[in-house]
Design a protein around this motif. Structure first.
Motif, PDB file in Angstrom:
ATOM      1  N   ILE A   1      36.925  58.578  97.834  1.00 37.47           N
ATOM      2  CA  ILE A   1      37.282  57.436  96.993  1.00 37.47           C
ATOM      3  C   ILE A   1      37.736  57.901  95.610  1.00 37.47           C
ATOM      4  O   ILE A   1      38.781  57.468  95.090  1.00 37.47           O
ATOM      5  CB  ILE A   1      36.081  56.472  96.881  1.00 37.47           C
ATOM      6  CG1 ILE A   1      35.777  55.854  98.258  1.00 37.47           C
ATOM      7  CG2 ILE A   1      36.342  55.385  95.847  1.00 37.47           C
ATOM      8  CD1 ILE A   1      34.486  55.041  98.292  1.00 37.47           C
ATOM      9  N   ILE A   2      36.970  58.792  94.982  1.00 28.97           N
ATOM     10  CA  ILE A   2      37.303  59.266  93.632  1.00 28.97           C
ATOM     11  C   ILE A   2      38.597  60.081  93.651  1.00 28.97           C
ATOM     12  O   ILE A   2      39.466  59.927  92.778  1.00 28.97           O
ATOM     13  CB  ILE A   2      36.139  60.095  93.059  1.00 28.97           C
ATOM     14  CG1 ILE A   2      34.908  59.209  92.876  1.00 28.97           C
ATOM     15  CG2 ILE A   2      36.534  60.750  91.746  1.00 28.97           C
ATOM     16  CD1 ILE A   2      33.649  59.970  92.511  1.00 28.97           C
ATOM     17  N   SER A   3      38.751  60.937  94.640  1.00 35.29           N
ATOM     18  CA  SER A   3      39.954  61.772  94.715  1.00 35.29           C
ATOM     19  C   SER A   3      41.193  60.920  94.970  1.00 35.29           C
ATOM     20  O   SER A   3      42.268  61.205  94.425  1.00 35.29           O
ATOM     21  CB  SER A   3      39.793  62.824  95.811  1.00 35.29           C
ATOM     22  OG  SER A   3      38.714  63.692  95.529  1.00 35.29           O
ATOM     23  N   HIS A   4      41.045  59.872  95.778  1.00 34.88           N
ATOM     24  CA  HIS A   4      42.187  58.980  96.039  1.00 34.88           C
ATOM     25  C   HIS A   4      42.595  58.260  94.754  1.00 34.88           C
ATOM     26  O   HIS A   4      43.795  58.080  94.489  1.00 34.88           O
ATOM     27  CB  HIS A   4      41.805  57.970  97.119  1.00 34.88           C
ATOM     28  CG  HIS A   4      42.975  57.496  97.922  1.00 34.88           C
ATOM     29  ND1 HIS A   4      42.881  57.162  99.263  1.00 34.88           N
ATOM     30  CD2 HIS A   4      44.278  57.284  97.601  1.00 34.88           C
ATOM     31  CE1 HIS A   4      44.062  56.776  99.716  1.00 34.88           C
ATOM     32  NE2 HIS A   4      44.923  56.836  98.717  1.00 34.88           N
ATOM     33  N   PHE A   5      41.636  57.849  93.955  1.00 32.56           N
ATOM     34  CA  PHE A   5      41.942  57.215  92.670  1.00 32.56           C
ATOM     35  C   PHE A   5      42.696  58.174  91.754  1.00 32.56           C
ATOM     36  O   PHE A   5      43.728  57.824  91.166  1.00 32.56           O
ATOM     37  CB  PHE A   5      40.636  56.756  92.009  1.00 32.56           C
ATOM     38  CG  PHE A   5      40.834  56.042  90.695  1.00 32.56           C
ATOM     39  CD1 PHE A   5      40.969  54.668  90.661  1.00 32.56           C
ATOM     40  CD2 PHE A   5      40.872  56.753  89.504  1.00 32.56           C
ATOM     41  CE1 PHE A   5      41.152  54.000  89.458  1.00 32.56           C
ATOM     42  CE2 PHE A   5      41.046  56.097  88.296  1.00 32.56           C
ATOM     43  CZ  PHE A   5      41.190  54.722  88.273  1.00 32.56           C
ATOM     44  N   CYS A   6      42.184  59.397  91.620  1.00 28.30           N
ATOM     45  CA  CYS A   6      42.833  60.391  90.745  1.00 28.30           C
ATOM     46  C   CYS A   6      44.237  60.727  91.242  1.00 28.30           C
ATOM     47  O   CYS A   6      45.166  60.894  90.433  1.00 28.30           O
ATOM     48  CB  CYS A   6      41.978  61.656  90.676  1.00 28.30           C
ATOM     49  SG  CYS A   6      40.350  61.424  89.919  1.00 28.30           S
ATOM     50  N   HIS A   7      44.390  60.839  92.542  1.00 24.03           N
ATOM     51  CA  HIS A   7      45.692  61.178  93.107  1.00 24.03           C
ATOM     52  C   HIS A   7      46.715  60.075  92.843  1.00 24.03           C
ATOM     53  O   HIS A   7      47.835  60.331  92.385  1.00 24.03           O
ATOM     54  CB  HIS A   7      45.544  61.419  94.609  1.00 24.03           C
ATOM     55  CG  HIS A   7      46.840  61.549  95.337  1.00 24.03           C
ATOM     56  ND1 HIS A   7      47.455  60.474  95.956  1.00 24.03           N
ATOM     57  CD2 HIS A   7      47.657  62.613  95.539  1.00 24.03           C
ATOM     58  CE1 HIS A   7      48.589  60.874  96.499  1.00 24.03           C
ATOM     59  NE2 HIS A   7      48.733  62.164  96.275  1.00 24.03           N
ATOM     60  N   ASN A   8      46.340  58.824  93.107  1.00 19.68           N
ATOM     61  CA  ASN A   8      47.304  57.736  92.992  1.00 19.68           C
ATOM     62  C   ASN A   8      47.629  57.375  91.551  1.00 19.68           C
ATOM     63  O   ASN A   8      48.687  56.799  91.286  1.00 19.68           O
ATOM     64  CB  ASN A   8      46.782  56.498  93.732  1.00 19.68           C
ATOM     65  CG  ASN A   8      47.096  56.543  95.217  1.00 19.68           C
ATOM     66  OD1 ASN A   8      47.223  57.635  95.791  1.00 19.68           O
ATOM     67  ND2 ASN A   8      47.230  55.395  95.844  1.00 19.68           N
ATOM     68  N   TRP A   9      46.741  57.682  90.626  1.00 22.17           N
ATOM     69  CA  TRP A   9      47.062  57.429  89.214  1.00 22.17           C
ATOM     70  C   TRP A   9      48.335  58.170  88.836  1.00 22.17           C
ATOM     71  O   TRP A   9      49.294  57.576  88.326  1.00 22.17           O
ATOM     72  CB  TRP A   9      45.896  57.863  88.323  1.00 22.17           C
ATOM     73  CG  TRP A   9      46.116  57.603  86.856  1.00 22.17           C
ATOM     74  CD1 TRP A   9      46.921  58.306  86.005  1.00 22.17           C
ATOM     75  CD2 TRP A   9      45.529  56.563  86.080  1.00 22.17           C
ATOM     76  NE1 TRP A   9      46.874  57.792  84.741  1.00 22.17           N
ATOM     77  CE2 TRP A   9      46.020  56.707  84.759  1.00 22.17           C
ATOM     78  CE3 TRP A   9      44.632  55.540  86.353  1.00 22.17           C
ATOM     79  CZ2 TRP A   9      45.628  55.859  83.715  1.00 22.17           C
ATOM     80  CZ3 TRP A   9      44.246  54.690  85.311  1.00 22.17           C
ATOM     81  CH2 TRP A   9      44.751  54.850  84.024  1.00 22.17           C
ATOM     82  N   GLY A  10      48.362  59.454  89.078  1.00 22.94           N
ATOM     83  CA  GLY A  10      49.550  60.235  88.725  1.00 22.94           C
ATOM     84  C   GLY A  10      50.757  59.896  89.581  1.00 22.94           C
ATOM     85  O   GLY A  10      51.883  59.803  89.086  1.00 22.94           O
ATOM     86  N   THR A  11      50.531  59.665  90.868  1.00 20.31           N
ATOM     87  CA  THR A  11      51.650  59.395  91.776  1.00 20.31           C
ATOM     88  C   THR A  11      52.344  58.080  91.427  1.00 20.31           C
ATOM     89  O   THR A  11      53.575  58.013  91.333  1.00 20.31           O
ATOM     90  CB  THR A  11      51.151  59.349  93.229  1.00 20.31           C
ATOM     91  OG1 THR A  11      50.555  60.605  93.556  1.00 20.31           O
ATOM     92  CG2 THR A  11      52.302  59.079  94.180  1.00 20.31           C
ATOM     93  N   PHE A  12      51.568  57.008  91.218  1.00 15.11           N
ATOM     94  CA  PHE A  12      52.169  55.706  90.916  1.00 15.11           C
ATOM     95  C   PHE A  12      52.872  55.719  89.563  1.00 15.11           C
ATOM     96  O   PHE A  12      53.901  55.065  89.390  1.00 15.11           O
ATOM     97  CB  PHE A  12      51.096  54.610  90.942  1.00 15.11           C
ATOM     98  CG  PHE A  12      50.898  54.000  92.292  1.00 15.11           C
ATOM     99  CD1 PHE A  12      51.518  52.813  92.636  1.00 15.11           C
ATOM    100  CD2 PHE A  12      50.093  54.612  93.238  1.00 15.11           C
ATOM    101  CE1 PHE A  12      51.340  52.242  93.888  1.00 15.11           C
ATOM    102  CE2 PHE A  12      49.904  54.055  94.486  1.00 15.11           C
ATOM    103  CZ  PHE A  12      50.530  52.863  94.816  1.00 15.11           C
ATOM    104  N   ILE A  13      52.309  56.435  88.605  1.00 17.71           N
ATOM    105  CA  ILE A  13      52.965  56.503  87.289  1.00 17.71           C
ATOM    106  C   ILE A  13      54.326  57.168  87.401  1.00 17.71           C
ATOM    107  O   ILE A  13      55.332  56.680  86.870  1.00 17.71           O
ATOM    108  CB  ILE A  13      52.061  57.269  86.295  1.00 17.71           C
ATOM    109  CG1 ILE A  13      50.877  56.397  85.903  1.00 17.71           C
ATOM    110  CG2 ILE A  13      52.860  57.677  85.056  1.00 17.71           C
ATOM    111  CD1 ILE A  13      49.883  57.111  85.020  1.00 17.71           C
TER     112      ILE A  13
END
Length: 597
Positions: free
Chosen positions: A412-424
């Motif tokens: 869950i935490i890694s998915h949040f960190c990953h998508n923050w940068g990807t979506f930006i």
């Protein structure tokens, strides 16, 4: 796939042709049930059916009989005494035979010279019971009658006087060989159908980003209204992430993914109508579209967890997710062409209608698990299951057990960190190209396609590398940690370099490399749901992807706030910090072992 063999009752010219009269007795294998004997001088005109007995001419006990096993070539013949009956038994013919075979005997080298043995092994002319011969023949075809091997017997057309030699018997099917697409592995058919589902998913999602421009002009929408319309998709998308996982684990991935594609396709087709009715109707339609797309990832994860063995898991998921990337490329490429020629409604009608074609194929070819597919071969089923029995569908979700596991929270935490940068990067990239690199809008639009293409290529490359490492004996835990570390530290490195480059070309290169290394995450955290809890793979992906979607929503909004107060360097620093945090959490708490039964 049925096997065919033709027996003609001429005498046989071979190294054991000194025996003038003998009987050929053929059987397909220990698994099948086609046994026939042909005796010289007796003619058959009967129709071969399930269990049939044919009288045969009597011969002396010294007559030699060649017994052969046929499975694409003639093997293991042995000499034994003759039989007085020809019997076609009622077991199934072996299916995986790839050739047609004509077998006959002749003592006339002139008349029968068109049959030439290619090789003789261990041949002998003796008629003793222990003699063995191993002939291989060319496979000439003079005449052929149609005949079909049924599941419980053999059927076919009787021979007529004009249809060939009167002493010929057809056993099996010499006319039908399955084409290559029927031999294609069933599990990879499922993967390809999921690939095209995700292709349509992103095509239908990104078309609004292009069509919104002429729509805003026609309906006089303000920028705030445009932003509201764009965000309405995520209302439904967030709603069905966890629900989609629960439904998929309970009812099967085939039903849920099929429902999702039909649902969002209908919503896509209705979008122009809703826009003309009014803004509230359009917002509801876009939210409904999000509901359909929200179940796609959990349902796909559920069905692949049952169909794909661990040695092929990374590359299969990488291929499916690359469908999303290529869907964005396709949508961004074709939407402007359709709008310029046929108007903005044509984009929604054209893309939405493709879902009906996909759904028809999905209903015919897809099954929720290998156990449900009647056409799945036993060999492929063994390969998929790896000796493990299929589990019963989930009836209840053990939420307390799931949320008590550290590897689940690492996801869950890694998915949040990953998508923050990807979506930006994916959301703000056109603005960065235009404001910082001074590209015009056309150039910015073209360059926005580059990261999606890069991700599609590197996702499949990473999947192949990960599966190769697993096959070579490296533990699944280490493989997942290696691939996800590349998916985190690669973007962190290139975003750090991005703030230091001086030329637009280097900036574009850094962005492309950042997204390319990010795609290795498909073989890291995106594959890990199936590792730690294959029975609950849909629920696990729903949980982690909910966090990922929230990261996209909050990250996109936070970037706008940061740019009002600071610079792009600050935006990139926040992303880099989250990438490093995700790397630490992943390498400390994640595992590739099953923790949920």
């Amino acid at each position: 796939m049925a096997m065919g063999a033709v027996l003609s009752s001429r005498s046989f010219a071979s190294p054991f042709s000194s025996v003038k009269k003998h009987e050929l007795k053929y059987s397909t294998s220990t698994q099948n049930n086609c046994v026939c004997s042909s005796v010289l001088g007796h003619r058959f005109h009967q129709h071969i059916n399930r269990t049939a007995l044919f009288p045969a001419q009597s011969h002396s006990r010294s007559t030699a009989t060649a017994r052969h096993q046929i499975s694409g070539r003639v093997q293991n013949p042995a000499l034994e005494s003759s039989s007085d009956l020809l019997k076609i038994s009622n077991a199934s013919i072996k299916r995986r035979v790839l050739s047609r075979i004509e077998c006959f005997r002749t003592s006339d080298p002139v008349v029968g010279g068109w049959l030439k043995p290619r090789r003789w092994q261990n041949s002998t002319a003796t008629t003793s019971e222990s003699a063995y011969v191993h002939p291989e023949y060319r496979l000439p075809i003079r005449r052929r009658a149609d005949c079909k091997a049924e599941q419980y017997g053999i059927t076919g057309s009787p021979f007529g006087p004009s249809e060939g030699h009167a002493n010929t018997i057809l056993v099996g099917d010499t006319g039908k060989i399955s084409p290559w697409w029927q031999q294609f592995p069933r599990r990879w058919t499922i993967v390809l159908l999921c690939f095209f589902a995700f292709l349509l998913c992103n095509m239908d999602r990104v078309n609004m980003s292009i069509a919104i421009l002429p729509m805003a002009s026609e309906f006089s929408w303000s920028p705030a209204t445009v932003g509201l319309i764009q965000s309405s998709f995520f209302w439904g998308y967030l709603l069905t992430q966890i629900l989609g996982g629960i439904w998929a684990d309970r009812f099967g991935g085939k039903v849920v993914l099929g429902f999702g594609v039909v649902w969002w396709s209908i919503a896509t087709v209705l979008t122009p109508i809703a826009a003309k009715i009014g803004l509230p109707c359009l917002l509801i339609t876009r939210a409904f579209m999000g509901i359909g797309e929200g179940v796609a990832m959990p349902a796909m994860n559920n069905i692949l967890s049952k169909w794909i063995p661990v040695s092929e898991r990374s590359r299969s998921l990488a291929l499916v997710y690359s469908g999303m990337y290529l869907g964005s490329v396709t949508g961004l490429a074709f939407s402007p062409l359709l709008i310029s020629r046929f108007g903005w409604p044509s984009v929604f009608y054209a893309f939405g209608s493709l879902g009906s074609i996909w759904f028809a194929l999905w209903q015919i070819k897809a099954h929720s698990s290998p156990h449900d597919d009647p056409e799945l071969s036993k060999a492929e089923k063994r390969h998929i299951l790896g000796g493990n029995a299929l589990k019963e569908p989930v009836t209840s979700i053990p939420w307390r057990l799931i949320l008590s596991k550290a590897p689940v929270w690492a996801l869950i935490i890694s998915h949040f960190c990953h998508n923050w940068g990807t979506f930006i990067l994916l959301t703000w990239m056109p603005t960065y190209y235009n404001q910082v690199l001074k590209f015009n809008l056309t150039e910015s639009g073209l360059l926005c396609v580059l990261p999606w293409l890069t991700m599609a290529v590197f996702a499949n490359l990473g999947g192949w590398i990960a599966d190769t490492l697993v096959q070579r004996g490296i533990s699944i835990t280490n493989v997942r940690k290696i691939m996800q570390s590349i998916g985190f530290l690669g973007p962190a490195l290139f975003l750090t370099l991005l703030s230091k480059v001086q030329t637009p070309s280097m900036a574009v290169l850094c962005m492309a490399c950042s997204q390319g290394s990010d795609a290795f995450s498909q073989s890291g955290l995106y594959s890990n749901h199936q590792d730690i809890g294959p029975r609950y793979a849909g629920v696990l992906l729903g949980l982690s992807n909910t966090a990922g979607v929230l990261a996209g929503v909050f990250g996109t909004a936070a970037t706008g706030y940061i740019l009002q107060k600071g610079s792009w360097d600050s935006v990139f620093k926040v992303s880099v910090a989250l990438y490093i945090l995700g790397t630490l959490v992943w390498n400390v708490f994640s595992t590739g072992e099953k923790v949920l039964e």
